[in-house]
Design a protein around this motif. Structure first.
Motif, PDB file in Angstrom:
ATOM      1  N   PRO A 113      28.933  47.657  44.542  1.00 33.23           N
ATOM      2  CA  PRO A 113      29.757  48.277  44.077  1.00 33.23           C
ATOM      3  C   PRO A 113      29.895  48.191  42.429  1.00 33.23           C
ATOM      4  CG  PRO A 113      30.811  46.655  45.243  1.00 33.23           C
ATOM      5  CD  PRO A 113      29.576  46.439  45.599  1.00 33.23           C
ATOM      6  N   ARG A 114      30.320  48.923  41.557  1.00 30.45           N
ATOM      7  CA  ARG A 114      30.486  48.769  40.109  1.00 30.45           C
ATOM      8  C   ARG A 114      31.522  47.776  39.772  1.00 30.45           C
ATOM      9  NH1 ARG A 114      30.586  53.411  35.146  1.00 30.45           N
ATOM     10  NH2 ARG A 114      30.685  51.907  33.639  1.00 30.45           N
ATOM     11  N   ARG A 115      31.318  46.683  39.140  1.00 28.62           N
ATOM     12  CA  ARG A 115      32.285  45.798  38.797  1.00 28.62           C
ATOM     13  C   ARG A 115      33.359  46.225  37.876  1.00 28.62           C
ATOM     14  NH1 ARG A 115      32.821  42.934  43.483  1.00 28.62           N
ATOM     15  NH2 ARG A 115      30.795  41.877  44.038  1.00 28.62           N
ATOM     16  N   THR A 116      34.539  46.170  37.710  1.00 24.54           N
ATOM     17  CA  THR A 116      35.456  46.158  36.607  1.00 24.54           C
ATOM     18  C   THR A 116      35.398  45.112  35.773  1.00 24.54           C
ATOM     19  OG1 THR A 116      37.341  45.344  37.969  1.00 24.54           O
ATOM     20  CG2 THR A 116      36.922  47.736  37.787  1.00 24.54           C
ATOM     21  N   PRO A 117      35.700  45.142  34.592  1.00 24.57           N
ATOM     22  CA  PRO A 117      35.867  43.862  33.791  1.00 24.57           C
ATOM     23  C   PRO A 117      36.910  42.962  33.906  1.00 24.57           C
ATOM     24  CG  PRO A 117      35.494  45.975  32.288  1.00 24.57           C
ATOM     25  CD  PRO A 117      35.732  46.409  33.680  1.00 24.57           C
ATOM     26  N   LEU A 118      37.036  41.788  33.560  1.00 31.76           N
ATOM     27  CA  LEU A 118      38.115  41.039  33.562  1.00 31.76           C
ATOM     28  C   LEU A 118      39.403  41.730  32.756  1.00 31.76           C
ATOM     29  CD1 LEU A 118      36.495  37.545  32.666  1.00 31.76           C
ATOM     30  CD2 LEU A 118      37.388  38.250  34.982  1.00 31.76           C
ATOM     31  N   HIS A 165      32.127  37.844  41.965  1.00 35.38           N
ATOM     32  CA  HIS A 165      33.012  38.697  41.417  1.00 35.38           C
ATOM     33  C   HIS A 165      33.261  38.376  40.183  1.00 35.38           C
ATOM     34  CE1 HIS A 165      36.719  41.685  41.787  1.00 35.38           C
ATOM     35  NE2 HIS A 165      35.908  41.784  40.639  1.00 35.38           N
ATOM     36  N   PHE A 166      33.323  37.393  39.683  1.00 35.78           N
ATOM     37  CA  PHE A 166      33.547  36.576  38.410  1.00 35.78           C
ATOM     38  C   PHE A 166      32.350  36.844  37.566  1.00 35.78           C
ATOM     39  CE2 PHE A 166      33.119  33.267  35.387  1.00 35.78           C
ATOM     40  CZ  PHE A 166      34.010  33.739  34.649  1.00 35.78           C
ATOM     41  N   SER A 167      31.320  36.613  38.021  1.00 42.03           N
ATOM     42  CA  SER A 167      30.118  36.685  37.358  1.00 42.03           C
ATOM     43  C   SER A 167      29.758  38.096  36.811  1.00 42.03           C
ATOM     44  CB  SER A 167      28.856  36.429  38.204  1.00 42.03           C
ATOM     45  OG  SER A 167      29.022  34.859  38.206  1.00 42.03           O
ATOM     46  N   HIS A 168      29.965  39.114  37.648  1.00 44.03           N
ATOM     47  CA  HIS A 168      30.009  40.600  37.311  1.00 44.03           C
ATOM     48  C   HIS A 168      31.043  41.142  36.483  1.00 44.03           C
ATOM     49  CE1 HIS A 168      27.425  40.429  41.082  1.00 44.03           C
ATOM     50  NE2 HIS A 168      26.852  41.409  40.517  1.00 44.03           N
ATOM     51  N   ALA A 169      32.170  40.565  36.708  1.00 46.84           N
ATOM     52  CA  ALA A 169      33.193  40.928  35.876  1.00 46.84           C
ATOM     53  C   ALA A 169      33.122  40.494  34.329  1.00 46.84           C
ATOM     54  CB  ALA A 169      34.451  40.501  36.458  1.00 46.84           C
ATOM     55  N   PHE A 170      32.754  39.131  34.305  1.00 53.48           N
ATOM     56  CA  PHE A 170      32.556  38.237  32.947  1.00 53.48           C
ATOM     57  C   PHE A 170      31.340  39.164  32.084  1.00 53.48           C
ATOM     58  CE2 PHE A 170      30.869  35.418  30.010  1.00 53.48           C
ATOM     59  CZ  PHE A 170      32.125  34.514  29.456  1.00 53.48           C
ATOM     60  N   LYS A 171      30.336  39.254  32.849  1.00 48.97           N
ATOM     61  CA  LYS A 171      29.031  40.216  32.256  1.00 48.97           C
ATOM     62  C   LYS A 171      29.699  41.674  31.704  1.00 48.97           C
ATOM     63  CE  LYS A 171      24.260  41.322  32.075  1.00 48.97           C
ATOM     64  NZ  LYS A 171      23.036  40.988  32.911  1.00 48.97           N
ATOM     65  N   ALA A 172      30.491  42.204  32.581  1.00 49.57           N
ATOM     66  CA  ALA A 172      30.755  43.694  32.203  1.00 49.57           C
ATOM     67  C   ALA A 172      31.912  43.567  30.959  1.00 49.57           C
ATOM     68  CB  ALA A 172      31.655  44.152  33.450  1.00 49.57           C
ATOM     69  N   SER A 173      32.612  42.385  30.747  1.00 49.52           N
ATOM     70  CA  SER A 173      33.564  42.062  29.809  1.00 49.52           C
ATOM     71  C   SER A 173      32.890  41.628  28.416  1.00 49.52           C
ATOM     72  CB  SER A 173      34.523  40.992  30.075  1.00 49.52           C
ATOM     73  OG  SER A 173      35.463  41.466  31.203  1.00 49.52           O
TER      74      SER A 173
END
Length: 298
Positions: free
Chosen positions: A181-186, A221-229
Motif C-alpha cells: 500500500p502507498r504510505r502516507t508521509p509523517l 511503516h515509519f521507514s516508508h513514511a519518513f522517506k515519503a516526507s
C-alpha cells in the motif's frame, strides 16, 4: 542486544584462524568466520533459530553438506558465493574431503522480530524449507557488505546494517507478493520530533526501532513514511546531518579534521572526507578554504 542466537556445534579437524567478528541489529546477528579444515574435517551444527550460511571465499578442496549424518550429499561443493538457508532446529552435517581454508558469514535471525520490522510475517512455508548451496548474485552482494560491517573495527551507525540485513531477508523470503500500500508521509509533528532527535544525536548510533517508537509507528511503516516526507531513508538523512554538523565545526575553526570527524560521528578522517566529498562535491579542507577565501574577498 536483545536477540541472542543459540547454536550447538561439534567440530573435528577445524581450526578457527582469526577472532570471531560479529555485529547485531534488530533481530539479527551476523558472525564472520575464517577457518582452516584439514582432510576429513567434519562438523555437526544445529541452531534454535533459522540462519543463512554464505561462503565468502574458499581456498583448496570441496566440502559436503548433509541433513543426515549418513544421508545423501546435498550440495555441489560449496564454492565462493554459495548460499544456504537452514531452518530453526534443523541439524546439518558437513565434511571436507581434502584440506581447505574458508571464510564464511552466518546470519542468525528471529523471524518474529523481523516480521515486526516488516509489518508482516515471513512466509511460514519458506521458513520451514531448507535450501542448501544455491546462488543469488544480489543476496551475495548484500552478504559481502554485511561481512564488511562485521570486519571493520570502526562501525557505521546501526541504520545502515539494519537496511542491509532487512534487504537480504526480503530477497531471500520474498514476503508481500501483493503490491504494498502507498504510505502516507509523517505528520508535521512526527517529522519535527524525529528530525530534531536525529539532528541532536546525529553523531551517535541511532536505531530504527527508537525512531519509530518516537512517533508510535512500526519500523516498516515509519521507514516508508519518513522517506515519503523527506525523499531519503533515515540512515541517509542522518549521514547528511553529520555532514552539516561537520560544516558548522569547519566554519567555527579551532579543530583539526580528525577531531571534527570524531565529534560528527565518523569512524575516522578518511571516512569523513569520503562522505563529505560525495555529498558536498569537494573535500572538507577544500570547502573550508573556499569559505575563508569568500570571507576575505567579501
Amino acid at each position: 542486544m536483545t536477540f541472542q542466537p543459540r547454536m550447538t556445534s561439534i567440530r573435528e579437524g577445524v581450526t578457527v584462524l582469526d577472532d570471531l567478528k560479529w555485529r547485531s541489529w534488530n533481530g539479527v546477528v551476523a558472525d564472520l568466520w575464517h577457518a582452516e579444515c584439514g582432510p576429513g574435517a567434519r562438523g555437526e551444527y544445529v541452531s534454535r533459530h533459522p540462519r543463512v550460511f554464505i561462503v565468502l571465499d574458499k581456498l583448496g578442496g570441496e566440502f559436503e553438506t548433509r541433513l543426515q549424518p549418513n544421508g545423501p550429499k546435498l550440495s555441489p561443493g560449496g564454492s565462493a558465493g554459495s548460499l544456504s538457508y537452514i531452518p530453526a532446529h534443523m541439524p546439518v552435517w558437513g565434511r571436507a574431503e581434502t584440506g581447505m581454508r574458508i571464510r564464511h558469514l552466518d546470519i542468525h535471525f528471529d523471524p518474529a522480530e523481523v516480521g515486526e520490522r516488516l509489518s508482516e510475517q515471513l512466509p511460514p512455508e519458506r521458513l520451514a524449507q531448507p535450501n542448501l548451496m544455491f546462488s543469488d548474485e544480489r543476496i551475495f552482494a548484500l552478504a559481502r557488505l554485511i561481512a564488511q560491517e562485521c570486519a571493520e573495527p570502526e562501525r557505521r551507525h546501526d541504520l545502515y546494517g539494519d537496511s542491509l540485513t532487512l534487504a537480504l531477508l526480503i530477497d531471500l523470503f520474498q514476503p508481500g507478493r501483493e503490491p504494498a500500500p502507498r504510505r502516507t508521509p509523517l505528520s508535521a509533528w512526527q517529522l519535527r520530533r524525529v528530525t530534531d532527535y536525529m539532528a541532536a544525536n546525529c553523531s551517535e548510533n541511532i536505531r530504527l526501532q527508537d525512531l519509530a517508537a518516537l512517533v508510535e509507528l512500526s519500523q516498516s511503516h515509519f521507514s516508508h513514511a519518513f522517506k515519503a516526507s523527506t525523499g531519503l531513508p533515515p540512515h541517509r538523512w542522518q549521514m547528511q546531518a553529520r555532514v552539516r554538523k561537520g560544516q558548522e565545526m569547519l566554519i567555527a575553526g579551532g579543530r583539526s579534521l580528525t577531531e571534527i570527524a570524531a565529534e560528527a560521528g565518523f569512524s575516522d578522517q578518511a571516512h569523513f572526507t569520503r562522505v563529505f566529498r560525495r555529498l558536498v562535491g569537494e573535500t572538507p579542507a577544500a570547502w573550508r578554504r573556499g569559505r575563508r577565501a569568500g570571507d576575505v574577498s567579501g
